[in-house]
Design an enzyme around this catalytic site. Structure first.
Site, mmCIF file in Angstrom:
data_model
loop_
_atom_site.group_PDB
_atom_site.id
_atom_site.type_symbol
_atom_site.label_atom_id
_atom_site.label_comp_id
_atom_site.label_asym_id
_atom_site.label_seq_id
_atom_site.Cartn_x
_atom_site.Cartn_y
_atom_site.Cartn_z
ATOM 1 N N ASP A 69 0.836 -1.199 0.000
ATOM 2 C CA ASP A 69 0.000 0.000 0.000
ATOM 3 C C ASP A 69 0.874 1.254 0.000
ATOM 4 O O ASP A 69 1.968 1.248 0.566
ATOM 5 C CB ASP A 69 -0.909 -0.026 1.244
ATOM 6 C CG ASP A 69 -2.103 0.901 1.099
ATOM 7 O OD1 ASP A 69 -2.271 1.507 0.019
ATOM 8 O OD2 ASP A 69 -2.875 1.013 2.072
ATOM 9 N N GLY A 70 0.369 2.304 -0.618
ATOM 10 C CA GLY A 70 1.059 3.603 -0.550
ATOM 11 C C GLY A 70 1.699 4.061 -1.855
ATOM 12 O O GLY A 70 2.410 5.071 -1.869
ATOM 13 N N TRP A 76 3.196 7.860 -2.504
ATOM 14 C CA TRP A 76 4.624 7.959 -2.849
ATOM 15 C C TRP A 76 4.791 8.847 -4.083
ATOM 16 O O TRP A 76 5.661 9.711 -4.121
ATOM 17 C CB TRP A 76 5.169 6.549 -3.114
ATOM 18 C CG TRP A 76 6.627 6.479 -3.455
ATOM 19 C CD1 TRP A 76 7.662 6.297 -2.592
ATOM 20 C CD2 TRP A 76 7.208 6.563 -4.774
ATOM 21 N NE1 TRP A 76 8.864 6.266 -3.283
ATOM 22 C CE2 TRP A 76 8.601 6.428 -4.617
ATOM 23 C CE3 TRP A 76 6.689 6.741 -6.063
ATOM 24 C CZ2 TRP A 76 9.487 6.465 -5.698
ATOM 25 C CZ3 TRP A 76 7.574 6.775 -7.139
ATOM 26 C CH2 TRP A 76 8.955 6.640 -6.947
ATOM 27 N N ARG A 118 0.023 9.136 -10.220
ATOM 28 C CA ARG A 118 -0.094 7.947 -9.372
ATOM 29 C C ARG A 118 0.507 6.698 -10.020
ATOM 30 O O ARG A 118 1.096 5.848 -9.344
ATOM 31 C CB ARG A 118 -1.575 7.673 -9.080
ATOM 32 C CG ARG A 118 -2.246 8.699 -8.185
ATOM 33 C CD ARG A 118 -3.732 8.372 -8.036
ATOM 34 N NE ARG A 118 -3.961 7.009 -7.614
ATOM 35 C CZ ARG A 118 -3.867 6.586 -6.352
ATOM 36 N NH1 ARG A 118 -3.570 7.439 -5.401
ATOM 37 N NH2 ARG A 118 -4.082 5.324 -6.047
ATOM 38 N N THR A 165 -10.924 -6.891 -5.596
ATOM 39 C CA THR A 165 -12.182 -6.759 -6.342
ATOM 40 C C THR A 165 -12.722 -5.326 -6.216
ATOM 41 O O THR A 165 -13.498 -4.880 -7.046
ATOM 42 C CB THR A 165 -13.236 -7.770 -5.825
ATOM 43 O OG1 THR A 165 -13.210 -7.778 -4.398
ATOM 44 C CG2 THR A 165 -12.967 -9.169 -6.304
ATOM 45 N N GLU A 166 -12.276 -4.609 -5.181
ATOM 46 C CA GLU A 166 -12.721 -3.217 -4.988
ATOM 47 C C GLU A 166 -11.918 -2.228 -5.844
ATOM 48 O O GLU A 166 -12.353 -1.095 -6.057
ATOM 49 C CB GLU A 166 -12.605 -2.809 -3.512
ATOM 50 C CG GLU A 166 -13.676 -3.394 -2.596
ATOM 51 C CD GLU A 166 -13.477 -4.881 -2.306
ATOM 52 O OE1 GLU A 166 -12.320 -5.323 -2.207
ATOM 53 O OE2 GLU A 166 -14.492 -5.605 -2.232
ATOM 54 N N ASN A 167 -10.746 -2.663 -6.316
ATOM 55 C CA ASN A 167 -9.893 -1.744 -7.081
ATOM 56 C C ASN A 167 -10.497 -1.321 -8.428
ATOM 57 O O ASN A 167 -10.060 -0.346 -9.033
ATOM 58 C CB ASN A 167 -8.493 -2.332 -7.313
ATOM 59 C CG ASN A 167 -7.622 -2.303 -6.075
ATOM 60 O OD1 ASN A 167 -6.735 -3.137 -5.901
ATOM 61 N ND2 ASN A 167 -7.856 -1.351 -5.181
ATOM 62 N N TRP A 168 -11.546 -2.045 -8.889
ATOM 63 C CA TRP A 168 -12.215 -1.643 -10.140
ATOM 64 C C TRP A 168 -12.862 -0.280 -9.990
ATOM 65 O O TRP A 168 -13.181 0.372 -10.985
ATOM 66 C CB TRP A 168 -13.289 -2.659 -10.538
ATOM 67 C CG TRP A 168 -12.778 -4.027 -10.887
ATOM 68 C CD1 TRP A 168 -12.897 -5.153 -10.131
ATOM 69 C CD2 TRP A 168 -12.061 -4.433 -12.070
ATOM 70 N NE1 TRP A 168 -12.313 -6.226 -10.760
ATOM 71 C CE2 TRP A 168 -11.796 -5.814 -11.952
ATOM 72 C CE3 TRP A 168 -11.618 -3.759 -13.217
ATOM 73 C CZ2 TRP A 168 -11.106 -6.532 -12.930
ATOM 74 C CZ3 TRP A 168 -10.938 -4.479 -14.201
ATOM 75 C CH2 TRP A 168 -10.691 -5.838 -14.052
ATOM 76 N N LEU A 202 -7.333 -5.000 7.111
ATOM 77 C CA LEU A 202 -7.086 -6.208 6.322
ATOM 78 C C LEU A 202 -7.667 -6.130 4.908
ATOM 79 O O LEU A 202 -7.258 -6.881 4.025
ATOM 80 C CB LEU A 202 -7.670 -7.410 7.093
ATOM 81 C CG LEU A 202 -7.069 -8.773 6.921
ATOM 82 C CD1 LEU A 202 -5.556 -8.739 6.857
ATOM 83 C CD2 LEU A 202 -7.510 -9.683 8.061
HETATM 84 C C1 FPP Z 1 -1.704 0.338 -3.367
HETATM 85 O O1 FPP Z 1 -1.289 1.632 -3.605
HETATM 86 C C2 FPP Z 1 -1.404 -0.544 -4.457
HETATM 87 C C3 FPP Z 1 -2.284 -1.212 -5.270
HETATM 88 C C4 FPP Z 1 -3.583 -0.778 -5.766
HETATM 89 C C5 FPP Z 1 -1.961 -2.516 -5.761
HETATM 90 C C6 FPP Z 1 -0.515 -2.836 -5.786
HETATM 91 C C7 FPP Z 1 0.047 -2.633 -7.106
HETATM 92 C C8 FPP Z 1 1.361 -2.610 -7.331
HETATM 93 C C9 FPP Z 1 2.415 -2.815 -6.325
HETATM 94 C C10 FPP Z 1 1.827 -2.324 -8.663
HETATM 95 C C11 FPP Z 1 1.604 -3.459 -9.565
HETATM 96 C C12 FPP Z 1 2.143 -4.700 -9.049
HETATM 97 C C13 FPP Z 1 2.554 -5.681 -9.816
HETATM 98 C C14 FPP Z 1 3.051 -6.894 -9.162
HETATM 99 C C15 FPP Z 1 2.566 -5.567 -11.265
HETATM 100 P P1 FPP Z 1 -2.388 2.745 -3.634
HETATM 101 O O2 FPP Z 1 -2.612 3.141 -5.051
HETATM 102 O O3 FPP Z 1 -3.603 2.281 -2.893
HETATM 103 O O4 FPP Z 1 -1.656 3.889 -2.835
HETATM 104 P P2 FPP Z 1 -2.350 5.055 -1.995
HETATM 105 O O5 FPP Z 1 -3.102 4.393 -0.869
HETATM 106 O O6 FPP Z 1 -1.181 5.842 -1.527
HETATM 107 O O7 FPP Z 1 -3.239 5.809 -2.938
#
Ligand code: FPP
Length: 229
Positions: free
Chosen positions: A16-17, A21, A29, A63-66, A184
């Site tokens: 996460d993060g 970053w 992003r 599944t929520e990332n969509w 979690l």
């Molecule tokens: C969380 O950061 C990250 C994700 C949504 C998924 C993880 C994805 C990667 C590490 C990149 C792709 C990985 C591979 C293995 C190809 P965030 O976007 O939620 O960060 P934020 O909370 O700071 O917005």
């Protein structure tokens, strides 16, 4: 008498993060996701060389990332495809086996093909199994497993349900979430039942094998009681 040290076989990580970053650096992003994917490789290498780690499971897409903006979802899909293809060489180099969990059929046919291809090509490796949770949600995984048992007319017990999950009984020993969030997020609810949890403020693209080593040092000395005394 000195207590036996805990053995680490299954490590799980919520990466996460990435977005924060990138924002801290005035970048879009998606640059954070690119940087994060490199860290996933470094940590897999560390795990492959580690004496006791057999499995490392990363939460790569829930599944929520969509629900994220269309362009970000599209970028993540493309990154996953190109990253996996480029990774084949490193999977071979580290002796790492790739295994997906989640609703792979929800992805484009091209990405599904890449996932199946990398899985097949790395199936013989034994140093570490790298599981990527892709289009993954733990409640759905449990509900589907229960349904399969019900449809076959089998009794639902801890053993039968656990064995029906795609990562059957691979209990997680150590669960790490980066970026300071302490939740979690529907990740491996069953498999985390007795895991030791560590939360670090480090944003995923800044996470290193060195920090992981520090966390493992603390983990091996924690008092795991599994409900006993
Ligand atoms: C969380 O950061 C990250 C994700 C949504 C998924 C993880 C994805 C990667 C590490 C990149 C792709 C990985 C591979 C293995 C190809 P965030 O976007 O939620 O960060 P934020 O909370 O700071 O917005």
């Amino acid at each position: 008498m000195a207590k036996d040290k805990n053995i680490l076989k299954h490590l799980a990580i919520i990466m996460d993060g990435n977005g924060r970053w990138a924002k801290e650096r005035g970048l879009v992003r998606t640059k954070g996701h690119e940087a994060g994917a490199n860290v996933t490789r470094d940590i897999t290498e560390y795990c492959a060389k580690h004496e006791t780690i057999e499995t490392v499971t990363f939460y790569a897409f829930s599944t929520e990332n969509w629900k994220r903006p269309k362009y970000e979802v599209a970028f993540l899909m493309k990154l996953l495809d190109s990253w996996l293809r480029a990774e084949l060489e490193t999977y071979h180099k580290f002796g790492a086996k790739f295994q997906p969990i989640g609703n792979i059929e929800g992805f484009s046919p091209k990405l599904q093909e890449t996932i199946a291809y990398i899985q097949k090509e790395t199936a013989h490796h034994t140093n570490v199994t790298q599981i990527l949770a892709l289009n993954y949600g733990s409640r759905e995984e449990i509900a589907k497993a229960a349904n399969r048992l019900a449809q076959r007319g089998e009794t639902i017990t801890e053993e039968s349900l656990g064995a029906e999950l795609p990562t059957p009984y691979v209990d997680i020993d150590l669960m790490i979430r980066t970026s300071g969030e302490q939740r979690l997020s529907n990740y491996l609810l069953w498999q985390n039942s007795y895991a030791e949890f560590f939360f670090t403020p480090t944003l995923w693209p800044d996470f290193t094998a060195h920090e992981l080593e520090d966390i493992i040092d603390q983990y091996v000395n924690r008092n795991r009681r599994f409900g006993g005394l």
